[in-house]
Enzyme design. Structure first.
Site, PDB file in Angstrom:
ATOM      1  N   ARG A 120      15.286  29.637 -15.993  1.00 27.13           N
ATOM      2  CA  ARG A 120      13.986  30.155 -16.438  1.00 27.13           C
ATOM      3  C   ARG A 120      14.100  30.777 -17.842  1.00 27.13           C
ATOM      4  O   ARG A 120      13.189  30.648 -18.657  1.00 27.13           O
ATOM      5  CB  ARG A 120      13.478  31.177 -15.414  1.00 27.13           C
ATOM      6  CG  ARG A 120      12.055  31.584 -15.652  1.00 27.13           C
ATOM      7  CD  ARG A 120      11.410  32.188 -14.409  1.00 27.13           C
ATOM      8  NE  ARG A 120       9.984  32.350 -14.629  1.00 27.13           N
ATOM      9  CZ  ARG A 120       9.383  33.521 -14.757  1.00 27.13           C
ATOM     10  NH1 ARG A 120      10.076  34.630 -14.666  1.00 27.13           N
ATOM     11  NH2 ARG A 120       8.091  33.568 -14.977  1.00 27.13           N
ATOM     12  N   HIS A 163      11.824  29.602 -20.801  1.00 31.46           N
ATOM     13  CA  HIS A 163      10.882  30.519 -21.466  1.00 31.46           C
ATOM     14  C   HIS A 163      11.229  30.729 -22.937  1.00 31.46           C
ATOM     15  O   HIS A 163      10.335  30.956 -23.754  1.00 31.46           O
ATOM     16  CB  HIS A 163      10.834  31.866 -20.736  1.00 31.46           C
ATOM     17  CG  HIS A 163       9.858  31.860 -19.602  1.00 31.46           C
ATOM     18  ND1 HIS A 163       9.238  32.985 -19.133  1.00 31.46           N
ATOM     19  CD2 HIS A 163       9.378  30.839 -18.845  1.00 31.46           C
ATOM     20  CE1 HIS A 163       8.423  32.670 -18.124  1.00 31.46           C
ATOM     21  NE2 HIS A 163       8.505  31.365 -17.933  1.00 31.46           N
ATOM     22  N   TRP A 212       9.864  28.125  -3.115  1.00 25.78           N
ATOM     23  CA  TRP A 212       9.136  26.856  -3.003  1.00 25.78           C
ATOM     24  C   TRP A 212       9.705  25.980  -1.890  1.00 25.78           C
ATOM     25  O   TRP A 212       9.128  24.985  -1.524  1.00 25.78           O
ATOM     26  CB  TRP A 212       9.191  26.098  -4.323  1.00 25.78           C
ATOM     27  CG  TRP A 212       8.388  26.702  -5.437  1.00 25.78           C
ATOM     28  CD1 TRP A 212       7.078  26.458  -5.718  1.00 25.78           C
ATOM     29  CD2 TRP A 212       8.833  27.641  -6.429  1.00 25.78           C
ATOM     30  NE1 TRP A 212       6.688  27.190  -6.819  1.00 25.78           N
ATOM     31  CE2 TRP A 212       7.738  27.915  -7.281  1.00 25.78           C
ATOM     32  CE3 TRP A 212      10.054  28.285  -6.695  1.00 25.78           C
ATOM     33  CZ2 TRP A 212       7.814  28.785  -8.366  1.00 25.78           C
ATOM     34  CZ3 TRP A 212      10.131  29.164  -7.778  1.00 25.78           C
ATOM     35  CH2 TRP A 212       9.017  29.401  -8.593  1.00 25.78           C
TER      36      TRP A 212
HETATM   37  C1  HEM Z   1       2.621  25.629 -15.619  1.00 22.33           C
HETATM   38  C2  HEM Z   1       3.921  25.822 -15.700  1.00 22.33           C
HETATM   39  C3  HEM Z   1       4.672  26.917 -14.987  1.00 22.33           C
HETATM   40  C4  HEM Z   1       4.220  28.070 -14.419  1.00 22.33           C
HETATM   41  C5  HEM Z   1       2.789  28.606 -14.348  1.00 22.33           C
HETATM   42  C6  HEM Z   1       5.371  28.748 -13.868  1.00 22.33           C
HETATM   43  C7  HEM Z   1       5.323  29.969 -13.214  1.00 22.33           C
HETATM   44  C8  HEM Z   1       6.410  30.589 -12.614  1.00 22.33           C
HETATM   45  C9  HEM Z   1       6.356  31.844 -11.911  1.00 22.33           C
HETATM   46  C10 HEM Z   1       5.103  32.695 -11.735  1.00 22.33           C
HETATM   47  C11 HEM Z   1       7.606  32.120 -11.463  1.00 22.33           C
HETATM   48  C12 HEM Z   1       8.059  33.337 -10.676  1.00 22.33           C
HETATM   49  C13 HEM Z   1       8.802  34.344 -11.543  1.00 22.33           C
HETATM   50  C14 HEM Z   1       9.254  35.540 -10.750  1.00 22.33           C
HETATM   51  O1  HEM Z   1       8.415  36.093 -10.026  1.00 22.33           O
HETATM   52  O2  HEM Z   1      10.437  35.936 -10.844  1.00 22.33           O
HETATM   53  C15 HEM Z   1       8.456  31.028 -11.862  1.00 22.33           C
HETATM   54  C16 HEM Z   1       9.793  30.927 -11.560  1.00 22.33           C
HETATM   55  C17 HEM Z   1      10.608  29.909 -11.983  1.00 22.33           C
HETATM   56  N1  HEM Z   1      10.263  28.900 -12.853  1.00 22.33           N
HETATM   57 FE1  HEM Z   1       8.372  28.408 -13.424  1.00 22.33          FE
HETATM   58  N2  HEM Z   1       6.485  28.000 -14.103  1.00 22.33           N
HETATM   59  C18 HEM Z   1       6.119  26.882 -14.794  1.00 22.33           C
HETATM   60  C19 HEM Z   1       6.954  25.893 -15.274  1.00 22.33           C
HETATM   61  C20 HEM Z   1       8.327  25.911 -15.169  1.00 22.33           C
HETATM   62  C21 HEM Z   1       9.217  24.995 -15.847  1.00 22.33           C
HETATM   63  C22 HEM Z   1       8.769  23.907 -16.831  1.00 22.33           C
HETATM   64  C23 HEM Z   1      10.490  25.325 -15.477  1.00 22.33           C
HETATM   65  C24 HEM Z   1      11.791  24.707 -15.902  1.00 22.33           C
HETATM   66  C25 HEM Z   1      11.908  23.463 -16.341  1.00 22.33           C
HETATM   67  C26 HEM Z   1      10.396  26.439 -14.555  1.00 22.33           C
HETATM   68  C27 HEM Z   1      11.462  27.028 -13.920  1.00 22.33           C
HETATM   69  C28 HEM Z   1      11.373  28.132 -13.078  1.00 22.33           C
HETATM   70  C29 HEM Z   1      12.489  28.643 -12.290  1.00 22.33           C
HETATM   71  C30 HEM Z   1      13.899  28.056 -12.198  1.00 22.33           C
HETATM   72  C31 HEM Z   1      12.005  29.772 -11.602  1.00 22.33           C
HETATM   73  C32 HEM Z   1      12.773  30.657 -10.617  1.00 22.33           C
HETATM   74  C33 HEM Z   1      13.309  31.884 -11.316  1.00 22.33           C
HETATM   75  C34 HEM Z   1      14.029  32.826 -10.383  1.00 22.33           C
HETATM   76  O3  HEM Z   1      14.324  32.480  -9.229  1.00 22.33           O
HETATM   77  O4  HEM Z   1      14.322  33.949 -10.840  1.00 22.33           O
HETATM   78  N3  HEM Z   1       9.077  26.777 -14.421  1.00 22.33           N
HETATM   79  N4  HEM Z   1       7.715  30.118 -12.566  1.00 22.33           N
END
Ligand code: HEM
Length: 361
Positions: free
Chosen positions: A116, A120, A259
């Site tokens: 992430r 980001h 998820w």
């Molecule tokens: C419309 C696009 C996206 C939205 C709205 C979104 C939103 C989010 C949100 C709300 C979280 C939770 C964060 C937390 O509460 O710690 C998250 C986690 C995560 N996102 Fe996304 N995301 C998007 C696209 C992506 C993309 C493009 C990637 C990587 C290629 C990605 C990788 C991840 C990963 C690996 C996590 C887990 C982080 C953890 O476990 O600490 N996301 N995302």
């Protein structure tokens, strides 16, 4: 000075062509100075634009008003003294630390949060003027790391701190992106080609907050968001498949839960669950809407949009049935995401790292 008046001066002084010739002919130290010197011209330009465009959606007024201007140029600075072995050493350090510090986040480990951070630090890119993105390593500045969208990423930055101290010749942008590539590969994901050459830019290059996506949106928003990152529909769906990793945390984003079941393995499970679980839109403990399934899995509204839109749905079905196809598209889309806005001189090296398992470590 008015930004639109300042720009022609910049484009006259340093043409794209002279950048190429100079940086290709120099070793990294000197090339970095070239880029930084060039950046002085852009600093003024950036400031002017930021001050004149205080909107926060990252592509509205900001993008439109500078669309006519020459784009910002980010040339990769290739250090010819460094080889793949130097970067593989850093890869191995990150991979070993992921294995060692396995208790993080209820034994999910640091992999997902590193992915992430890489995403980001790249996802601020705006194709309209080539600003933001991974090149300048600007996540290290408070303006960017305190963006509410980045809540929780301090854990990934702290994880990387000792590695940066040991290998302080690497730029922050290279380290954040290498960390993400390493985390995906070590989670049994696809091999991702990676190129060095990002250069630490000064604080003035930090993009304004609000460029990262907001999860409370449907397919139109998702399509428009990814278009700003130069991503088409296939690339948008493939990238979202990274939500097979990790989970959402109430304290970070106001969303709750994973998820799927295998949240530290990189698989096509996200697409399988999206199609097969029984989803119900409900409010979580923080009062935010998310889709929940009886197995305790969740989907953001932007995730669920991928089965509401007929074009996205077709791609989701393909990836659910064919993991190899997902891996192939993810690898190329993720490389593109990490390299958005960077000009690589001809012959710039491209590396594929060995996993610890490949090396029998
Ligand atoms: C419309 C696009 C996206 C939205 C709205 C979104 C939103 C989010 C949100 C709300 C979280 C939770 C964060 C937390 O509460 O710690 C998250 C986690 C995560 N996102 Fe996304 N995301 C998007 C696209 C992506 C993309 C493009 C990637 C990587 C290629 C990605 C990788 C991840 C990963 C690996 C996590 C887990 C982080 C953890 O476990 O600490 N996301 N995302």
């Amino acid at each position: 000075m008015n930004a639109s008046k300042a720009l022609p001066l910049f484009s006259r002084t340093i043409s794209r062509r002279s950048f190429y010739l100079f940086s290709a002919a120099t070793i990294a130290g000197a090339a970095a100075v070239t880029t930084a010197a060039a950046f002085d011209n852009k600093k003024q330009y950036n400031y002017n634009n930021r001050n004149n465009n205080n909107n926060s959606n990252g592509w509205g007024k900001f993008g439109t008003s500078i669309a006519a201007a020459a784009p910002i140029v980010h040339i990769a600075a290739i250090n010819k003294d460094r080889t793949i072995d130097d970067y593989q050493r850093i890869y191995n350090k990150i991979a070993e630390k992921i294995r060692e510090d396995d208790e993080y986040d209820g034994y999910i480990g640091y992999g997902p949060v590193l992915v992430r951070l890489g995403w980001h630090s790249s996802g601020t890119y705006n194709k309209e003027n080539n600003s933001g993105g991974s090149y300048g390593g600007t996540y290290r500045f408070k303006l960017e790391n305190s963006d509410p969208s980045n809540n929780g990423l301090q854990n990934a930055a702290q994880f990387l701190d000792p590695i940066y101290k040991e290998f302080n010749w690497i730029s922050h942008g290279d380290l954040y992106t290498l960390g993400a590539v390493c985390a995906i590969q070590e989670a049994q994901g696809p091999k991702i080609k990676w190129r060095p050459g990002r250069v630490d830019l000064p604080e003035s290059a930090t993009p304004e907050n609000g460029r990262l996506p907001d999860a409370v949106n449907g397919a139109d928003y998702v399509r428009k968001f990814y278009a700003r990152l130069r991503m088409n529909d296939r690339e948008a769906v493939a990238l979202t498949g990274a939500h097979c990793l990790g989970r959402t945390h109430l304290k970070n984003s106001g969303f709750d839960g994973p998820w799927g079941a295998a949240s530290s393995s990189f698989t096509n499970e996200f697409f399988i669950n999206l199609l097969n679980e029984q989803w119900k839109l409900q409010k979580n403990a923080a009062g935010n809407k998310q889709y929940d399934s009886p197995k305790g899995y969740m989907m953001l509204e932007t995730d669920y949009a991928l089965i509401q839109d007929p074009i996205y749905l077709k791609i989701v079905k393909e990836y659910a049935n064919n993991e190899a196809s997902f891996f192939k598209d993810f690898a190329s889309s993720f490389q593109k995401l990490l390299e958005n806005g960077i000009d690589y001189p001809k012959g710039a090296p491209e590396y594929i790292f060995k996993t610890l398992d490949d090396q029998d470590m």
